[in-house]
Design an enzyme around this catalytic site. Sequence first.
Site, PDB file in Angstrom:
ATOM      1  N   GLN A 104      25.053  45.565  -6.071  1.00  0.00           N
ATOM      2  CA  GLN A 104      25.483  46.835  -5.896  1.00  0.00           C
ATOM      3  C   GLN A 104      26.898  46.860  -5.187  1.00  0.00           C
ATOM      4  O   GLN A 104      26.976  46.507  -4.192  1.00  0.00           O
ATOM      5  CB  GLN A 104      24.613  47.821  -5.320  1.00  0.00           C
ATOM      6  CG  GLN A 104      24.847  49.054  -5.159  1.00  0.00           C
ATOM      7  CD  GLN A 104      23.868  49.897  -4.384  1.00  0.00           C
ATOM      8  OE1 GLN A 104      23.803  49.618  -3.108  1.00  0.00           O
ATOM      9  NE2 GLN A 104      23.421  51.068  -4.886  1.00  0.00           N
ATOM     10  N   TYR A 189      27.729  58.222   0.343  1.00  0.00           N
ATOM     11  CA  TYR A 189      28.939  57.093   0.576  1.00  0.00           C
ATOM     12  C   TYR A 189      30.155  57.516  -0.411  1.00  0.00           C
ATOM     13  O   TYR A 189      30.354  58.538  -1.064  1.00  0.00           O
ATOM     14  CB  TYR A 189      28.477  55.560   0.240  1.00  0.00           C
ATOM     15  CG  TYR A 189      27.362  55.534   0.940  1.00  0.00           C
ATOM     16  CD1 TYR A 189      27.817  54.791   2.292  1.00  0.00           C
ATOM     17  CD2 TYR A 189      26.003  55.199   0.615  1.00  0.00           C
ATOM     18  CE1 TYR A 189      26.540  54.479   3.154  1.00  0.00           C
ATOM     19  CE2 TYR A 189      24.692  54.916   1.666  1.00  0.00           C
ATOM     20  CZ  TYR A 189      25.292  54.632   2.716  1.00  0.00           C
ATOM     21  OH  TYR A 189      24.261  54.248   3.723  1.00  0.00           O
ATOM     22  N   ARG A 237      24.019  54.395  -9.724  1.00  0.00           N
ATOM     23  CA  ARG A 237      22.798  54.745  -8.921  1.00  0.00           C
ATOM     24  C   ARG A 237      23.563  56.322  -8.188  1.00  0.00           C
ATOM     25  O   ARG A 237      24.598  56.345  -7.652  1.00  0.00           O
ATOM     26  CB  ARG A 237      22.565  53.995  -7.705  1.00  0.00           C
ATOM     27  CG  ARG A 237      21.304  54.600  -6.875  1.00  0.00           C
ATOM     28  CD  ARG A 237      20.654  53.496  -5.955  1.00  0.00           C
ATOM     29  NE  ARG A 237      19.352  53.531  -6.109  1.00  0.00           N
ATOM     30  CZ  ARG A 237      18.480  53.584  -4.848  1.00  0.00           C
ATOM     31  NH1 ARG A 237      18.904  53.233  -3.880  1.00  0.00           N
ATOM     32  NH2 ARG A 237      17.174  53.664  -4.952  1.00  0.00           N
ATOM     33  N   ARG A 335      11.635  49.378  -0.030  1.00  0.00           N
ATOM     34  CA  ARG A 335      10.843  48.910   1.462  1.00  0.00           C
ATOM     35  C   ARG A 335       9.475  48.167   0.932  1.00  0.00           C
ATOM     36  O   ARG A 335       9.008  47.349   1.776  1.00  0.00           O
ATOM     37  CB  ARG A 335      10.475  50.101   2.109  1.00  0.00           C
ATOM     38  CG  ARG A 335      11.966  50.650   2.778  1.00  0.00           C
ATOM     39  CD  ARG A 335      11.478  52.133   3.595  1.00  0.00           C
ATOM     40  NE  ARG A 335      11.448  53.089   2.364  1.00  0.00           N
ATOM     41  CZ  ARG A 335      10.844  54.272   2.876  1.00  0.00           C
ATOM     42  NH1 ARG A 335      10.756  54.612   4.299  1.00  0.00           N
ATOM     43  NH2 ARG A 335      10.369  55.159   1.999  1.00  0.00           N
ATOM     44  N   CYS A 358       3.774  49.006   2.274  1.00  0.00           N
ATOM     45  CA  CYS A 358       4.699  49.776   3.090  1.00  0.00           C
ATOM     46  C   CYS A 358       4.329  51.057   3.472  1.00  0.00           C
ATOM     47  O   CYS A 358       3.574  51.773   2.864  1.00  0.00           O
ATOM     48  CB  CYS A 358       5.986  49.884   2.554  1.00  0.00           C
ATOM     49  SG  CYS A 358       7.115  50.721   3.312  1.00  0.00           S
ATOM     50  N   CYS A 361       7.090  53.722   7.847  1.00  0.00           N
ATOM     51  CA  CYS A 361       7.461  53.961   9.032  1.00  0.00           C
ATOM     52  C   CYS A 361       8.869  54.025   9.690  1.00  0.00           C
ATOM     53  O   CYS A 361       9.387  54.462  10.584  1.00  0.00           O
ATOM     54  CB  CYS A 361       6.559  52.861   9.825  1.00  0.00           C
ATOM     55  SG  CYS A 361       7.313  51.303  10.015  1.00  0.00           S
ATOM     56  N   CYS A 378      10.555  43.867   9.265  1.00  0.00           N
ATOM     57  CA  CYS A 378       9.800  44.752   8.777  1.00  0.00           C
ATOM     58  C   CYS A 378       8.612  45.067   9.849  1.00  0.00           C
ATOM     59  O   CYS A 378       8.046  43.834  10.479  1.00  0.00           O
ATOM     60  CB  CYS A 378       8.964  44.314   7.386  1.00  0.00           C
ATOM     61  SG  CYS A 378       7.501  45.432   6.970  1.00  0.00           S
ATOM     62  N   GLU A 428     -11.918  40.869  21.433  1.00  0.00           N
ATOM     63  CA  GLU A 428     -11.245  42.223  21.558  1.00  0.00           C
ATOM     64  C   GLU A 428     -12.284  43.234  22.509  1.00  0.00           C
ATOM     65  O   GLU A 428     -13.604  42.965  22.337  1.00  0.00           O
ATOM     66  CB  GLU A 428     -11.263  43.017  20.350  1.00  0.00           C
ATOM     67  CG  GLU A 428     -11.191  44.654  20.315  1.00  0.00           C
ATOM     68  CD  GLU A 428     -10.319  45.071  20.784  1.00  0.00           C
ATOM     69  OE1 GLU A 428      -8.997  44.717  20.958  1.00  0.00           O
ATOM     70  OE2 GLU A 428     -10.221  46.189  21.634  1.00  0.00           O
ATOM     71  N   LYS A 446       0.023  61.013   8.807  1.00  0.00           N
ATOM     72  CA  LYS A 446       0.170  59.661   9.056  1.00  0.00           C
ATOM     73  C   LYS A 446      -0.865  58.620   8.629  1.00  0.00           C
ATOM     74  O   LYS A 446      -1.176  57.470   8.958  1.00  0.00           O
ATOM     75  CB  LYS A 446       0.037  59.414  10.707  1.00  0.00           C
ATOM     76  CG  LYS A 446       1.313  59.664  11.426  1.00  0.00           C
ATOM     77  CD  LYS A 446       2.148  58.690  12.025  1.00  0.00           C
ATOM     78  CE  LYS A 446       3.372  59.007  12.431  1.00  0.00           C
ATOM     79  NZ  LYS A 446       4.207  58.432  13.252  1.00  0.00           N
TER      80      LYS A 446
END
Length: 568
Positions: A104, A189, A237, A335, A358, A361, A378, A428, A446
Amino acid sequence: MSTFPHLFEPIMIGPVEVPNRICHVPTDISSAHADGSVSVRDIHHHATIAKGGTGFIIVGATSPQGKTGRSTVTCLVADGDEYIPGLARLAEAMHRYGAKCAVQLQHPGRQAALPRAGKFASTDMVVNLPWSQSRPILYASEEESLTRKPIHVLTTDEILSLIDLFAEGAWRVKQAGFDAVELHAAHGYLLSEFMSPYLNRRNDRFGGSFENRMRLPLAIIEAIQKKCGRDFPVLVRYSVDEWVPGGRELQESIRVAKVFEEAGVAALDLSQCIQESPGAGFDPMYYQEGWTMYASLAIKKEVHIPVINSHSLRNPEYCEKILAEGKVDMVGLSRQLLADPYWPMKARYGQVKAIRRCISCLTGCWQESLMAKKEIACAINPACGNPAFEIRTKASQALRVAVVGGGPAGMEAARHAAERGHAVTLYEKTGELGGAILGCCLVPGKDKMKWYADWIRDQVSQLPIELRLRHEPTLEELSSFDVVINATGARSYVPRVSGLSEKVVPFERILACPKVSCEFHPGDGRKPEKLEGTRVIVWGDHYPAADTAAFLASIGKEVTIVTPFKEF
Ligand SMILES: Cc1cc2nc3c(=O)[nH]c(=O)nc-3n(C[C@H](O)[C@H](O)[C@H](O)COP(=O)(O)O)c2cc1C
Ligand code: SF4
């Protein structure tokens, strides 16, 4: 036969046959060398995506003139022939796994990260983005900090030279062995600035009417075709909806699609937003999968070239469905392939549950990396962009490893150690694995956090890891291990407020799910926190504070956020 026949059907982009319908939409990983040349990290990252089975990989924003504009401090550059050998290695690394690939080309215009005070860079990338305002912005000089950067109106000569720069950049991409080139005319852009009725304030032949606003991208397409031949595919794009009053909307975007098709564009890569509407470009967690499908559905009816559409696509079942229904020709993932580059492979071989989806976040791949002027990362995939993970092998000697703390870090450490063949015990102190992510249960919007909690807990359950729940190991116990990993996490700071101590509670207690039967209940026998009264002060301004405030507001509390900063 694959469960997802449409996903794995080949498609033609111009004369190029792409093996499947999965497209890596451009993602700048800001991992190039300081001069913009291809690095080992670039090669490793894109080769991994190709190895994972993605059919068409569009490498992220690459500058046709590094001196006047780079979208991130270490994005790729293609403004000289000396960049060709590195680009050739990059293309070859993807071709080796059967993927087809494109670069790109993008000039960031006003949104340049570099140069900081250059004439094309009228603002700095971190200025005016709501999620960055609590970070200090460093200006090159005091004068600049007072005036911000001046807007520079490109002269006709500068525009004409840009047309040549794009054409030469495309020629280098072709020379390096890439199968296609894409123009970045989305997200505010430079080319997007020209095309946008909202951003373009020019009153010459490059501004005003639709025809004038399209003049620059069309001139660049024509110049590329002359330089590279019409059989070298050019994709574009652009943002179908700019999501600002007076910005481009669907109707004009349909017109744009037809004009590009007529100009010989090989495929359209639809996106959303400009920088003034950032939530739409980098969809936050609460956006629903498929929210952009209206755009490709409408545009596909009007053109015959392939239409790629993306944004928050995460599930192979959903992607298969939109392909089967003809809503899109290729599904675009950005992502998702950072979180799990093996998404296509896992879908193809029936391992859907193993996909690390993903969670949108934006912490690892945006806030803590590109926005902080660092390389890609990530939050849920430590291997993202890091070649060191590629050389992981079985350990020559199995060690006894204790991991203390069953939150995300502890589970991830236990997973890696077990995969390398070590004997792992995971401690734990509560009755449930999850740590801080268990707080995801109550916060509105969430839900995707649960995806990660489910995935990592499932991974741990499938490995030979000895689990010791409701157990805090003593020093004697730990001394029998070869390695001890401390992953007990952070604890929130609770200020002492004179006379009100019983009213001050850490946020973890508020966000813990009170339903004992819920899989996100912390399992430590705690009673539901009862908050008396309606007025609540939340002290702090980062994610936990925002989440706590959102939850409290959702149950009818009157919330005031207190922060020492001027902006939230
Ligand atoms: C780290 C990062 C870098 C990105 N770089 C580019 C880019 O170079 N060019 C571009 O057109 N879009 C870029 N995007 C936008 C993505 O291509 C995509 O449109 C957006 O992330 C939403 O899709 P997703 O939900 O699949 O991630 C980037 C996004 C992220 C998170
Ligand atoms: S950091 Fe978050 S948004 Fe970015 S790829 Fe990873 S999970 Fe997705």
